[in-house]
Design a protein around this motif. Structure first.
Motif, short mmCIF file in Angstrom:
data_model
loop_
_atom_site.label_atom_id
_atom_site.label_comp_id
_atom_site.label_asym_id
_atom_site.label_seq_id
_atom_site.Cartn_x
_atom_site.Cartn_y
_atom_site.Cartn_z
N ASN A 1 4.38 -3.57 -8.38
CA ASN A 1 4.14 -2.50 -7.43
C ASN A 1 2.68 -2.05 -7.44
O ASN A 1 2.12 -1.74 -6.40
CB ASN A 1 5.07 -1.32 -7.72
CG ASN A 1 6.49 -1.61 -7.29
OD1 ASN A 1 6.74 -2.39 -6.38
ND2 ASN A 1 7.45 -0.99 -7.95
N ALA A 2 2.09 -2.02 -8.64
CA ALA A 2 0.68 -1.62 -8.74
C ALA A 2 -0.22 -2.63 -8.03
O ALA A 2 -1.15 -2.25 -7.31
CB ALA A 2 0.26 -1.46 -10.20
N ALA A 3 0.08 -3.92 -8.20
CA ALA A 3 -0.70 -4.95 -7.53
C ALA A 3 -0.56 -4.84 -6.02
O ALA A 3 -1.54 -4.97 -5.27
CB ALA A 3 -0.27 -6.33 -8.00
N LEU A 4 0.65 -4.58 -5.57
CA LEU A 4 0.90 -4.44 -4.14
C LEU A 4 0.08 -3.29 -3.56
O LEU A 4 -0.52 -3.43 -2.50
CB LEU A 4 2.39 -4.22 -3.89
CG LEU A 4 2.86 -4.24 -2.45
CD1 LEU A 4 2.47 -5.53 -1.75
CD2 LEU A 4 4.37 -4.06 -2.41
N LYS A 5 0.01 -2.17 -4.26
CA LYS A 5 -0.79 -1.03 -3.80
C LYS A 5 -2.27 -1.41 -3.69
O LYS A 5 -2.94 -1.03 -2.74
CB LYS A 5 -0.60 0.17 -4.73
CG LYS A 5 0.74 0.83 -4.55
CD LYS A 5 0.94 1.98 -5.50
CE LYS A 5 2.36 2.52 -5.32
NZ LYS A 5 2.79 3.40 -6.36
N GLU A 6 -2.75 -2.16 -4.68
CA GLU A 6 -4.16 -2.58 -4.65
C GLU A 6 -4.44 -3.51 -3.46
O GLU A 6 -5.46 -3.37 -2.79
CB GLU A 6 -4.55 -3.26 -5.96
CG GLU A 6 -4.56 -2.35 -7.16
CD GLU A 6 -5.58 -1.23 -7.06
OE1 GLU A 6 -6.68 -1.45 -6.51
OE2 GLU A 6 -5.26 -0.12 -7.52
N PHE A 7 -3.52 -4.44 -3.21
CA PHE A 7 -3.72 -5.35 -2.08
C PHE A 7 -3.59 -4.62 -0.75
O PHE A 7 -4.25 -4.98 0.23
CB PHE A 7 -2.76 -6.54 -2.15
CG PHE A 7 -3.23 -7.61 -3.10
CD1 PHE A 7 -4.39 -8.32 -2.85
CD2 PHE A 7 -2.52 -7.89 -4.25
CE1 PHE A 7 -4.84 -9.30 -3.72
CE2 PHE A 7 -2.95 -8.87 -5.13
CZ PHE A 7 -4.11 -9.58 -4.86
N GLU A 8 -2.76 -3.60 -0.68
CA GLU A 8 -2.66 -2.82 0.55
C GLU A 8 -3.96 -2.07 0.83
O GLU A 8 -4.38 -1.96 1.98
CB GLU A 8 -1.46 -1.88 0.48
CG GLU A 8 -0.14 -2.63 0.61
CD GLU A 8 1.09 -1.78 0.31
OE1 GLU A 8 0.95 -0.64 -0.17
OE2 GLU A 8 2.20 -2.29 0.56
N VAL A 9 -4.61 -1.60 -0.23
CA VAL A 9 -5.94 -0.97 -0.08
C VAL A 9 -6.93 -2.01 0.43
O VAL A 9 -7.72 -1.75 1.35
CB VAL A 9 -6.41 -0.35 -1.42
CG1 VAL A 9 -7.87 0.06 -1.35
CG2 VAL A 9 -5.52 0.84 -1.79
N ALA A 10 -6.88 -3.20 -0.16
CA ALA A 10 -7.79 -4.28 0.26
C ALA A 10 -7.54 -4.66 1.72
O ALA A 10 -8.49 -4.89 2.49
CB ALA A 10 -7.62 -5.49 -0.64
N ALA A 11 -6.27 -4.72 2.13
CA ALA A 11 -5.93 -5.07 3.51
C ALA A 11 -6.44 -4.02 4.48
O ALA A 11 -6.89 -4.36 5.59
CB ALA A 11 -4.43 -5.27 3.65
#
Length: 184
Positions: A1-11
Protein backbone atom coordinates in the motif's frame (compact mmCIF):
# COMPACT_ATOMS: atom_id res chain seq x y z
CA UNK A 1 0.00 0.00 0.00
CA UNK A 2 2.86 2.39 0.78
CA UNK A 3 4.43 1.72 -2.62
CA UNK A 4 1.10 2.26 -4.33
CA UNK A 5 0.74 5.67 -2.64
CA UNK A 6 4.22 6.66 -3.80
CA UNK A 7 3.49 5.63 -7.39
CA UNK A 8 0.19 7.50 -7.32
CA UNK A 9 2.13 10.64 -6.34
CA UNK A 10 4.54 9.96 -9.20
CA UNK A 11 1.63 9.46 -11.63
CA UNK A 12 0.10 12.78 -10.58
CA UNK A 13 3.42 14.52 -11.21
CA UNK A 14 4.11 12.69 -14.47
CA UNK A 15 0.78 11.50 -15.90
CA UNK A 16 2.23 10.56 -19.30
CA UNK A 17 4.91 8.22 -17.96
CA UNK A 18 3.80 4.72 -18.99
CA UNK A 19 6.37 3.01 -16.76
CA UNK A 20 4.73 4.41 -13.63
CA UNK A 21 1.43 2.82 -14.66
CA UNK A 22 3.17 -0.51 -15.25
CA UNK A 23 4.31 -0.49 -11.63
CA UNK A 24 0.89 0.56 -10.37
CA UNK A 25 -0.76 -2.16 -12.45
CA UNK A 26 1.67 -4.71 -11.05
CA UNK A 27 0.88 -3.64 -7.50
CA UNK A 28 -2.85 -3.89 -8.14
CA UNK A 29 -2.26 -7.37 -9.60
CA UNK A 30 -0.43 -8.50 -6.47
CA UNK A 31 -3.27 -7.13 -4.36
CA UNK A 32 -5.81 -9.10 -6.39
CA UNK A 33 -7.42 -5.91 -7.67
CA UNK A 34 -7.81 -7.23 -11.20
CA UNK A 35 -10.11 -4.58 -12.68
CA UNK A 36 -7.80 -1.81 -11.53
CA UNK A 37 -4.76 -3.71 -12.76
CA UNK A 38 -6.23 -4.27 -16.21
CA UNK A 39 -7.30 -0.63 -16.52
CA UNK A 40 -3.89 0.58 -15.38
CA UNK A 41 -1.97 -1.65 -17.81
CA UNK A 42 -4.28 -0.45 -20.58
CA UNK A 43 -3.47 3.13 -19.58
CA UNK A 44 0.26 2.32 -19.80
CA UNK A 45 -0.29 0.68 -23.18
CA UNK A 46 -2.18 3.69 -24.50
CA UNK A 47 0.68 5.97 -23.41
CA UNK A 48 3.35 3.79 -25.05
CA UNK A 49 1.57 1.72 -27.73
CA UNK A 50 4.81 0.49 -29.37
CA UNK A 51 6.25 -0.94 -26.15
CA UNK A 52 6.35 -4.71 -26.56
CA UNK A 53 6.89 -5.34 -22.84
CA UNK A 54 3.85 -3.34 -21.82
CA UNK A 55 1.75 -5.08 -24.48
CA UNK A 56 2.92 -8.45 -23.16
CA UNK A 57 2.21 -7.60 -19.51
CA UNK A 58 -1.25 -6.28 -20.38
CA UNK A 59 -1.96 -9.53 -22.27
CA UNK A 60 -0.79 -11.55 -19.27
CA UNK A 61 -3.37 -9.83 -17.10
CA UNK A 62 -6.10 -10.97 -19.46
CA UNK A 63 -4.67 -14.49 -19.38
CA UNK A 64 -4.75 -14.46 -15.57
CA UNK A 65 -8.43 -13.48 -15.50
CA UNK A 66 -9.30 -16.00 -18.23
CA UNK A 67 -10.33 -13.46 -20.84
CA UNK A 68 -9.01 -15.65 -23.64
CA UNK A 69 -9.92 -13.36 -26.55
CA UNK A 70 -8.30 -10.29 -24.98
CA UNK A 71 -5.21 -12.30 -23.98
CA UNK A 72 -4.81 -13.64 -27.52
CA UNK A 73 -5.24 -10.16 -29.00
CA UNK A 74 -2.72 -8.74 -26.54
CA UNK A 75 -0.06 -11.38 -27.22
CA UNK A 76 -0.55 -10.90 -30.95
CA UNK A 77 -0.27 -7.13 -30.47
CA UNK A 78 3.12 -7.65 -28.78
CA UNK A 79 4.19 -9.88 -31.68
CA UNK A 80 3.10 -7.24 -34.20
CA UNK A 81 5.44 -4.80 -32.45
CA UNK A 82 8.36 -7.26 -32.40
CA UNK A 83 7.75 -10.51 -34.32
CA UNK A 84 10.72 -12.36 -32.78
CA UNK A 85 9.68 -11.54 -29.18
CA UNK A 86 9.59 -14.93 -27.47
CA UNK A 87 7.44 -14.17 -24.41
CA UNK A 88 4.15 -13.59 -26.28
CA UNK A 89 4.66 -16.88 -28.13
CA UNK A 90 5.04 -18.61 -24.78
CA UNK A 91 1.94 -16.75 -23.58
CA UNK A 92 -0.01 -17.99 -26.61
CA UNK A 93 1.14 -21.55 -25.90
CA UNK A 94 -0.08 -21.43 -22.31
CA UNK A 95 -3.28 -19.74 -23.49
CA UNK A 96 -3.98 -22.81 -25.62
CA UNK A 97 -3.42 -25.09 -22.63
CA UNK A 98 -5.52 -23.03 -20.22
CA UNK A 99 -8.32 -22.41 -22.71
CA UNK A 100 -8.67 -25.94 -24.05
CA UNK A 101 -6.81 -28.17 -21.60
CA UNK A 102 -4.77 -29.38 -24.56
CA UNK A 103 -0.98 -29.28 -24.05
CA UNK A 104 -0.46 -30.51 -27.63
CA UNK A 105 -1.94 -27.25 -28.95
CA UNK A 106 0.44 -25.28 -26.74
CA UNK A 107 3.38 -27.41 -27.85
CA UNK A 108 2.53 -26.71 -31.50
CA UNK A 109 2.73 -22.97 -30.77
CA UNK A 110 6.26 -23.39 -29.39
CA UNK A 111 7.55 -25.63 -32.21
CA UNK A 112 8.87 -22.89 -34.47
CA UNK A 113 10.95 -21.04 -31.90
CA UNK A 114 14.62 -21.85 -32.55
CA UNK A 115 16.88 -22.77 -29.62
CA UNK A 116 18.96 -19.68 -30.42
CA UNK A 117 15.91 -17.57 -29.54
CA UNK A 118 15.87 -18.97 -26.01
CA UNK A 119 19.04 -17.89 -24.20
CA UNK A 120 17.35 -17.84 -20.79
CA UNK A 121 15.57 -21.18 -21.06
CA UNK A 122 12.04 -19.79 -21.04
CA UNK A 123 10.95 -21.73 -24.13
CA UNK A 124 12.77 -24.90 -23.02
CA UNK A 125 11.06 -24.83 -19.63
CA UNK A 126 7.71 -24.13 -21.28
CA UNK A 127 8.23 -27.12 -23.57
CA UNK A 128 9.28 -29.17 -20.54
CA UNK A 129 6.18 -28.02 -18.65
CA UNK A 130 3.89 -29.09 -21.50
CA UNK A 131 5.62 -32.49 -21.76
CA UNK A 132 5.15 -32.94 -18.02
CA UNK A 133 1.45 -32.08 -18.31
CA UNK A 134 1.16 -34.88 -20.85
CA UNK A 135 3.21 -37.17 -18.60
CA UNK A 136 5.69 -37.57 -21.46
CA UNK A 137 8.68 -37.94 -19.17
CA UNK A 138 11.06 -39.11 -21.90
CA UNK A 139 10.46 -35.91 -23.88
CA UNK A 140 10.76 -33.79 -20.74
CA UNK A 141 14.11 -35.44 -19.97
CA UNK A 142 15.35 -34.83 -23.54
CA UNK A 143 14.31 -31.19 -23.38
CA UNK A 144 16.39 -30.72 -20.23
CA UNK A 145 19.35 -32.56 -21.73
CA UNK A 146 19.26 -30.42 -24.88
CA UNK A 147 18.62 -27.08 -23.15
CA UNK A 148 21.56 -24.70 -22.95
CA UNK A 149 20.52 -22.69 -19.89
CA UNK A 150 22.05 -23.11 -16.46
CA UNK A 151 19.50 -21.12 -14.47
CA UNK A 152 16.27 -20.45 -16.29
CA UNK A 153 14.51 -17.11 -16.17
CA UNK A 154 11.35 -19.21 -16.20
CA UNK A 155 10.97 -19.70 -12.49
CA UNK A 156 14.56 -18.79 -11.66
CA UNK A 157 15.60 -22.40 -11.15
CA UNK A 158 18.44 -24.45 -12.56
CA UNK A 159 18.23 -27.69 -14.49
CA UNK A 160 18.74 -29.77 -11.38
CA UNK A 161 15.48 -28.43 -9.92
CA UNK A 162 13.56 -29.53 -13.01
CA UNK A 163 15.39 -32.88 -13.00
CA UNK A 164 14.24 -33.31 -9.41
CA UNK A 165 10.65 -32.59 -10.36
CA UNK A 166 10.91 -35.08 -13.22
CA UNK A 167 12.32 -37.77 -10.90
CA UNK A 168 9.55 -37.06 -8.40
CA UNK A 169 6.90 -37.40 -11.12
CA UNK A 170 8.39 -40.77 -12.06
CA UNK A 171 8.24 -41.86 -8.43
CA UNK A 172 12.02 -41.92 -7.97
CA UNK A 173 12.11 -40.24 -4.58
CA UNK A 174 15.81 -40.94 -3.95
CA UNK A 175 16.94 -39.28 -7.20
CA UNK A 176 14.47 -36.44 -6.68
CA UNK A 177 15.93 -35.71 -3.26
CA UNK A 178 19.46 -35.77 -4.66
CA UNK A 179 18.54 -33.33 -7.45
CA UNK A 180 16.69 -31.05 -5.04
CA UNK A 181 19.69 -31.03 -2.69
CA UNK A 182 21.94 -30.06 -5.61
CA UNK A 183 19.47 -27.37 -6.67
CA UNK A 184 19.38 -25.94 -3.17
Amino acid sequence: NAALKEFEVAAAASPNNAEIYVYIGGLYRRQGRWRESIATFERARSLDPRNRGIAFMAANNYLFVRDWAAASAGFNRALAIKPDFVLPRVGLAYLEVFRSGNPAAGRKTLENIPASGDPHGIVAISRWDLAMLERDYATAEKILADASFTNSSAGGAGKTFYQGRLALARGDIESAQRYFDMAR
